[in-house]
Motif scaffolding. Structure first.
Motif, PDB file in Angstrom:
ATOM      1  N   GLN A  75       0.812  -1.213   0.000  1.00 51.73           N
ATOM      2  CA  GLN A  75       0.000   0.000   0.000  1.00 51.73           C
ATOM      3  C   GLN A  75       0.850   1.270   0.000  1.00 51.73           C
ATOM      4  O   GLN A  75       0.544   2.232  -0.708  1.00 51.73           O
ATOM      5  N   GLY A  76       1.927   1.288   0.804  1.00 56.96           N
ATOM      6  CA  GLY A  76       2.769   2.473   0.883  1.00 56.96           C
ATOM      7  C   GLY A  76       3.374   2.840  -0.459  1.00 56.96           C
ATOM      8  O   GLY A  76       3.399   4.015  -0.852  1.00 56.96           O
ATOM      9  N   GLU A  77       3.852   1.836  -1.196  1.00 58.81           N
ATOM     10  CA  GLU A  77       4.459   2.082  -2.504  1.00 58.81           C
ATOM     11  C   GLU A  77       3.428   2.597  -3.501  1.00 58.81           C
ATOM     12  O   GLU A  77       3.716   3.482  -4.317  1.00 58.81           O
ATOM     13  N   ILE A  78       2.207   2.048  -3.439  1.00 61.07           N
ATOM     14  CA  ILE A  78       1.155   2.490  -4.359  1.00 61.07           C
ATOM     15  C   ILE A  78       0.758   3.938  -4.052  1.00 61.07           C
ATOM     16  O   ILE A  78       0.617   4.770  -4.964  1.00 61.07           O
ATOM     17  N   ILE A  79       0.588   4.250  -2.777  1.00 62.11           N
ATOM     18  CA  ILE A  79       0.218   5.608  -2.381  1.00 62.11           C
ATOM     19  C   ILE A  79       1.288   6.605  -2.814  1.00 62.11           C
ATOM     20  O   ILE A  79       0.984   7.681  -3.351  1.00 62.11           O
ATOM     21  N   ASP A  80       2.553   6.257  -2.606  1.00 64.08           N
ATOM     22  CA  ASP A  80       3.648   7.132  -3.017  1.00 64.08           C
ATOM     23  C   ASP A  80       3.638   7.341  -4.533  1.00 64.08           C
ATOM     24  O   ASP A  80       3.852   8.460  -5.024  1.00 64.08           O
ATOM     25  N   CYS A  81       3.374   6.282  -5.279  1.00 63.00           N
ATOM     26  CA  CYS A  81       3.309   6.366  -6.737  1.00 63.00           C
ATOM     27  C   CYS A  81       2.204   7.322  -7.184  1.00 63.00           C
ATOM     28  O   CYS A  81       2.415   8.167  -8.064  1.00 63.00           O
ATOM     29  N   LEU A  82       1.025   7.209  -6.567  1.00 66.48           N
ATOM     30  CA  LEU A  82      -0.095   8.068  -6.946  1.00 66.48           C
ATOM     31  C   LEU A  82       0.160   9.526  -6.561  1.00 66.48           C
ATOM     32  O   LEU A  82      -0.237  10.441  -7.281  1.00 66.48           O
ATOM     33  N   LEU A  83       0.831   9.742  -5.437  1.00 69.94           N
ATOM     34  CA  LEU A  83       1.163  11.110  -5.030  1.00 69.94           C
ATOM     35  C   LEU A  83       2.157  11.752  -5.993  1.00 69.94           C
ATOM     36  O   LEU A  83       2.179  12.977  -6.142  1.00 69.94           O
ATOM     37  N   GLN A  84       2.970  10.947  -6.657  1.00 71.23           N
ATOM     38  CA  GLN A  84       3.885  11.462  -7.677  1.00 71.23           C
ATOM     39  C   GLN A  84       3.183  11.693  -9.015  1.00 71.23           C
ATOM     40  O   GLN A  84       3.812  12.130  -9.976  1.00 71.23           O
ATOM     41  N   GLN A  85       1.857  11.390  -9.039  1.00 72.04           N
ATOM     42  CA  GLN A  85       1.032  11.532 -10.248  1.00 72.04           C
ATOM     43  C   GLN A  85       1.562  10.709 -11.419  1.00 72.04           C
ATOM     44  O   GLN A  85       1.556  11.135 -12.570  1.00 72.04           O
TER      45      GLN A  85
END
Length: 479
Positions: free
Chosen positions: A21-31
């Motif tokens: 989840q952390g990696e996915i959230i970080d990816c989405l925050l980077q757009q």
């Protein structure tokens, strides 16, 4: 990550995230664009809800089922999150209020059905240059691939949304796309990536394996045998929550009435019920007033109930993807749970019901192929979908088929153009691919090996060891 964990604790009360989840959230925050294949109950909603709260603009969540959207939005509102909801069943006054909140930048998350997203009043609001849209979340992205009861032709037009929206926004605007699904084999992943026009997406591909979920199949010889086997299964779990999946509305009503007559607390659920009746049944099941629901595939997607101990398929589903979605609603709390599938014996000599039902479905798909080939000869070089739908009844699915074989492209979500490839569409290949999908469930039923191994292989998650067995399905336990 500090900001992520602070918001996680503040809104959800969790101390840590699950992997990945952390990696996915970080990816989405980077757009960045992303394709996420995560099993049912894996916590995918948090992966796009949390980034929405840490972003400046609004996140649009495109979802296929009303129940899924209402359940998630209600949970967010209780947590104090600025979330809104738009679909065809929303009263006019509530729809107007949500659109006003959107226009005044009061929403962080807006859930929409694909059809509502592309309705004129909503689309006009979304194209407002002042409205900042951070990302599009395409939930249940398999709906654009799998030609079962969950197929939604509007999903095929979603690939044109980003480019069309950006044209109305200030220069330099960036909108990312994240596609989520619980079921996508390698070919489906490629289709999702191509249709949604994902730009070098980050991929998070989790195995659908659920070690706490025991799988079994019983072959049935007569209609009465099917009912009696179902009762024996239900009676193993007194007062414990479950779901019974059937293939038709009529069977849902008839079977629920038969089971209620013996004293079970149950009810029928299908798309023919009024929205109010469906919401009431969902609430009664979630609260435990109903032990189980006899339902079609219209029920369950996105509804979060952790302690479902059993799933029974009174009829086999058409597609393996639908099956793995539906059994995934059991055992979300990690406790042992069981999924039983009842199927007519393979010859069908005494009881040919399942074979006849599958034949009806495949014939209906063939009718769409015939409509698509007929439309291909008459379709103008370019056009508006509303005009085409008036001219050709039931054309939405046929247009999707033409899109599948490269016969047309969507210039916007509302306008298409014919593509000139110099060669005829390969209808034979597409039919062959669909027919292969329709054969997967019958093969799963008669397969002599490990049930979970067959499912994992079908979805591109083949175990590393060739002799791997789950040790929990009926095949493994029998051997």
């Amino acid at each position: 990550m500090d900001r992520i964990h602070a918001k996680l604790q503040q809104v959800w009360g969790y101390d840590r995230l699950r992997t990945p989840q952390g990696e996915i959230i970080d990816c989405l925050l980077q757009q960045r664009d992303a394709l996420i294949v995560m099993p049912t109950g894996g916590g995918k909603s948090l992966c796009f809800q949390l980034p929405a709260l840490l972003s400046e603009g609004v996140t649009l969540v495109i979802s296929p089922l009303v129940a899924l959207m209402e359940n998630q939005v209600q949970e967010l509102i209780v947590k104090g999150v600025a979330a809104g909801l738009l679909h065809s069943e929303i009263p006019t006054s509530e729809r107007s209020q949500t659109l006003r909140r959107l226009a005044s930048h009061q929403l962080k998350l807006l859930y929409l059905s694909p059809e509502t997203l592309l309705s004129t009043p909503v689309w006009e609001k979304l194209c407002d240059p002042e409205l900042k849209i951070d990302r599009l979340v395409i939930d249940e992205a398999h709906c654009l691939v799998h030609w079962g009861e969950t197929f939604r032709p509007t999903y095929r037009r979603l690939g044109a949304i980003r480019a069309t929206l950006i044209q109305s926004k200030p220069l330099g605007t960036k909108i990312s796309i994240a596609a989520f699904t619980a079921t996508a084999d390698p070919r489906s992943q490629q289709t999702i990536e191509r249709v949604l026009q994902l730009d070098k997406p980050a991929k998070f591909l989790l195995t659908p394996y659920r070690p706490n979920l025991h799988l079994s199949v019983n072959q049935i010889w007569t209609p009465s045998g099917r009912k009696h086997r179902l009762i024996r299964f239900i009676d193993k779990y007194p007062q414990q929550s479950g779901l019974i999946y059937v293939r038709t509305r009529d069977t849902s009503a008839e079977l629920a009435a038969w089971l209620a007559a013996r004293g079970d607390t149950t009810a029928a659920y299908h798309a023919g019920l009024s929205p109010q009746a469906r919401r009431r049944l969902e609430g009664d099941w979630l609260s435990g007033k109903l032990q189980y629901v006899v339902c079609t595939c219209a029920f369950g997607m996105g509804i979060n109930k952790a302690n479902v101990r059993w799933i029974a398929h009174f009829h086999p589903p058409v597609l393996l993807a639908e099956y793995i979605q539906e059994i995934g609603r059991a055992g979300r709390d990690g406790q042992p749970s069981e999924a039983l599938l009842l199927a007519c014996e393979s010859t069908g000599l005494l009881y040919p019901e399942d074979r006849q039902r599958n034949r009806f479905f495949t014939e209906s798909v063939d009718r769409y192929y015939n409509l698509a080939t007929a439309m291909a000869k008459k379709l103008p070089a370019s056009g508006d979908i509303q005009q085409i739908e008036r001219q050709f009844p039931k054309s939405a699915v046929a247009l999707s088929l033409l899109h599948s074989v490269g016969e047309l492209a969507w210039e916007t979500p509302f306008k298409y153009r014919r593509t000139i490839t110099g060669k005829s569409p390969d209808w034979k290949l597409l039919r062959s691919q669909h027919q292969q999908l329709f054969r997967e469930v019958p093969t799963y039923i008669t397969e002599s090996g490990c049930r979970w191994k067959y499912l994992l292989t079908a979805f591109g998650a083949k175990p590393a060891q060739s002799n791997w067995r789950c040790g929990r399905c009926d095949r493994c336990l029998a051997s």
